[in-house]
Design an enzyme around this catalytic site. Structure first.
Site, PDB file in Angstrom:
ATOM      1  N   GLU A 165      28.936  60.033  28.118  1.00 12.36           N
ATOM      2  CA  GLU A 165      27.620  59.457  28.409  1.00 12.36           C
ATOM      3  C   GLU A 165      26.693  59.494  27.188  1.00 12.36           C
ATOM      4  OE1 GLU A 165      26.283  61.482  31.950  1.00 12.36           O
ATOM      5  OE2 GLU A 165      27.462  60.174  33.231  1.00 12.36           O
ATOM      6  N   GLU A 322      33.417  58.154  36.821  1.00 13.89           N
ATOM      7  CA  GLU A 322      32.910  59.306  37.574  1.00 13.89           C
ATOM      8  C   GLU A 322      32.121  58.822  38.773  1.00 13.89           C
ATOM      9  OE1 GLU A 322      30.310  61.999  35.531  1.00 13.89           O
ATOM     10  OE2 GLU A 322      31.512  61.987  33.717  1.00 13.89           O
TER      11      GLU A 322
HETATM   12  C1  GAL Z   1      27.637  63.045  34.780  1.00 14.83           C
HETATM   13  C2  GAL Z   1      28.290  63.787  33.633  1.00 14.83           C
HETATM   14  C3  GAL Z   1      29.260  64.860  34.129  1.00 14.83           C
HETATM   15  C4  GAL Z   1      28.600  65.669  35.209  1.00 14.83           C
HETATM   16  C5  GAL Z   1      28.127  64.760  36.304  1.00 14.83           C
HETATM   17  C6  GAL Z   1      27.500  65.477  37.465  1.00 14.83           C
HETATM   18  O1  GAL Z   1      26.512  62.332  34.397  1.00 14.83           O
HETATM   19  O2  GAL Z   1      29.002  62.899  32.819  1.00 14.83           O
HETATM   20  O3  GAL Z   1      29.649  65.660  33.052  1.00 14.83           O
HETATM   21  O4  GAL Z   1      27.520  66.369  34.673  1.00 14.83           O
HETATM   22  O5  GAL Z   1      27.161  63.879  35.790  1.00 14.83           O
HETATM   23  O6  GAL Z   1      27.040  64.588  38.440  1.00 14.83           O
END
Ligand code: GAL
Length: 673
Positions: A165, A322
């Protein structure tokens, strides 16, 4: 409703499959470094049980891989990667550069982030580095090179996951190093100071620069900072992060040609990165999406982000890198997903072009900032609802493998531009209630409710073939964009433009003459005055609609008034207009009103027919391949629904000669006949 006959005659050619991914990808971030080695064996056994076939490894492991500068410890990672490969789990190997080790920050205090107010941010978190730091660039390149050299030939490696990110927590930095880099970027952009002074309008408030060294980042100042300077700082920052990505990508390509390099975006949630610019730089577009748990319509926001991700990917398949199985831990109130919600979320992304369903994270952490975040394997282990749903979803995805590489069939284009978003929301606009996302989401929601699928297109992107284009908030409109929109309409297209569009050029300079300078001729009107409303103020339109926030005093110059203001500061004046140009039509909506009315009229002009008979709360999306076409039906309501379409339902294997029943909260995927 006849879904099959609604399929477009010719979609763009099917996409080549994502290199090295031979299945619909299922899995997530895997952080084995948080666990004793014996747990790793349980992990891979459970991954197999759940159908996990891809994990992202090592994202935050820099301090473990390089515990002291130049000293590397790869043994544990060797064992993890071998174990995954032996168990049939492919590897998306991360460069760990989103979390520089403590030794790095200590040795390079100048690499710490400085906020706009001059506060130096500390460590103990992640992304504690300035994106323009040369020391960071060097250290990140070194660890990337080490990883690439060691693992380029690993048989389990299918993808590189650069960083995590970009710009997420360290979007903007205002330190002295950034200032130096900014001046370099400005020299490249403008060549000489005269051009910069002109572009920034520095005669205003006597800001003229006589030496490059006088230019600062737009740090906190006694009053509003030059908007063109602020806009360029946002461009510069997005480019600074992009330079960091390119550096890693080029190293990875050099060591492992053919292995795709991706990085996880935060589409629509990260304002500081111009993802349209990044889309062409990654080998595969990946996105992280977290629903807004307290929004009852969060599935519409999800759909919007998925469509925008596909837009950034130019319509090619992308990866949901994710999302969450249930609650996140970083909202004010972290509402858990209810049974079936994770599956609906996951398959909504698949329906809109993702060839993967990946989560943050595989196993819930016991310590650290994210221990209350859901995971595929919760703290409670396998005897849990979440785990059971994770296993079911893995099996479902196996049944949907044939959707990979197929394209999403869209009905309408919506323009999206990060630069316009940035510019619109700088300070001292005519109303603080102007919001970019507000209008995009409003138009998107109406199209979603009308069961029309949206392609998001950058203002410089191709519009041919779309019967309807919506420009919800195009405050920054370049002359080139204006010319293209004009050609689109003149050639028979239907365009809907919302208020406060076409106002400035790329330097935030008002186009010459009456508003909206760039779109005046196309819309057949001028805006004599902006008439924003006081907080809470409303006006009524001639069709009875209620509007708020914003009105305008329009003077028609070719357009006709389709709706007028009944009351308020523009009472009696046009509110919604229609202009015929060439063989097309341009609509203008000068107030913040539910777009249902204007879109209904524009559909008629465009020849767009929303499918009828779709039950309320049911979402239908089509993916089209060479061999077959698919309809994904997602029932967001609490009542079973019947969708008229024929084919084979892939999740249940049922033949559906005429229709398919989509139980409340469920998803059905039809290979249509
Ligand atoms: C994302 C991040 C992950 C984790 C996740 C939690 O933005 O890439 O590492 O922190 O959020 O929701």
């Amino acid at each position: 409703m006849d879904l099959v006959s609604r399929l477009p005659q010719a979609l763009a050619a099917p996409s080549p499959p994502i290199p090295r991914l031979d299945r619909m990808a299922y899995g997530g971030d895997y952080n084995p470094e948080q666990w004793p080695e014996k747990v790793w064996h349980e992990d891979v056994a459970l991954m197999r049980a759940a159908g996990v076939n891809l994990v992202s490894v090592g994202i935050f492991a820099w301090a473990l891989l390089e515990p002291a500068e130049g000293r590397y410890e790869f043994g544990w990672l060797d064992r993890v990667l071998d174990l995954l490969h032996e168990n049939g789990v492919s590897i998306d190997l991360a460069t760990p550069t989103a979390a520089p080790p403590a030794w790095f920050s200590r040795r390079h205090p100048e690499s710490r982030i400085v906020t706009r107010d001059g506060v130096v941010l500390g460590g103990g978190a992640r992304q504690s580095f300035c994106p323009s730091s040369p020391a960071y660039a060097e250290a990140a390149a070194r660890i990337t090179e080490q990883l690439a050299r060691r693992y380029a030939g690993h048989p389990g490696l299918v993808m590189w996951h650069s960083h995590n990110e970009y710009g997420g927590a360290n979007g903007l930095c205002y330190c002295a190093v950034s200032g130096e880099a900014f001046r370099g970027w400005l020299r490249d952009r403008y060549g000489d100071l005269a051009a910069l002074n002109e572009a920034w309008g520095t005669t205003f408030w006597g800001q003229r620069y006589g030496d490059w060294g006088e230019i600062e980042p737009p740090v906190a100042a006694p009053t509003a900072v030059n908007p063109a300077q602020q806009l360029d700082y946002l461009r510069f920052t997005s480019d600074a992060h992009l330079a960091n990505f390119r550096r890693e990508r080029d190293i990875l390509h050099r060591w492992s040609p053919g292995v795709p390099v991706t990085t996880n975006f935060q589409i629509a949630n990260c304002k500081t990165i111009d993802y349209f610019k990044w889309g062409a730089e990654v080998d595969v577009v990946s996105n992280d999406h977290y629903i807004q748990p307290e929004r009852p319509d969060n599935h519409i926001e999800l759909a919007m982000c998925a469509d925008l991700t596909r837009g950034v990917a130019s319509g090619t398949p992308w990866l949901l890198m994710e999302h969450s199985t249930s609650a996140v831990n970083w909202k004010p109130r972290n509402l858990a997903k209810r049974p079936g919600e994770m599956r609906r979320n996951s398959l909504s992304h698949v329906a809109r072009g993702s060839d993967a369903v990946l989560f943050f994270q595989w196993r819930a952490s016991r310590f650290g900032a994210e221990k209350f975040h859901s995971a595929m394997l919760p703290q409670g282990g396998t005897d849990t609802r979440v785990w059971r749903e994770v296993v079911e979803l893995g099996a479902d995805l196996g049944r949907l493998d044939e959707l990979r590489g197929t394209r999403v069939a869209a009905d309408v284009a919506v323009l999206w531009d990060w630069e316009s978003w940035w510019a619109l929301e700088l300070d001292w606009r005519p109303s603080v209630d102007l919001s970019y996302l507000d209008r995009v989401e409003a138009y998107y929601e109406r199209l979603w409710r009308d069961n029309l699928t949206v392609d998001f297109v950058h203002p410089t992107g191709a519009l041919d073939g779309y019967p309807l284009v919506v420009a919800p908030s195009l405050y920054l409109t370049t002359p080139a964009t204006a010319a293209r929109l004009r050609a689109y309409v003149a050639g028979g297209g239907t365009l809907v433009v919302s208020y406060f569009s076409g106002i400035v050029d790329e330097t935030d300079t008002v186009h010459p003459g009456a508003y909206p300078g760039a779109l005046r001729d196309l819309l057949g009107l001028t805006v004599e005055e902006f008439l924003p409303l006081p907080a809470g103020g409303v006006v009524h339109l001639s069709d009875g609609a209620v509007a708020d926030v914003w009105t305008e005093d329009l003077a028609l110059a070719g357009a006709t008034a389709e709706l007028t203001y009944v009351d308020g500061p523009a009472a009696g004046r046009p509110a919604v207009t229609r202009h015929t140009l060439g063989t097309g039509t341009a609509w203008y909506v000068s107030t913040r009103v539910d777009p249902a009315g204007v879109l209904r009229r524009a559909y008629t002009d465009a020849g767009v027919t929303p499918p009828d008979g779709v039950p309320d709360g049911v979402e239908l999306i089509r993916r089209v391949g060479e061999a077959a076409s698919y309809v994904v039906a997602i029932n967001h309501s609490s009542a079973d629904a019947v969708v008229r379409a024929s084919g084979v339902e892939l999740l249940t294997g049922a033949a559906c000669p005429e229709s398919v029943v989509v139980p409340a909260g469920a998803v059905r995927v039809l290979r249509t006949l």
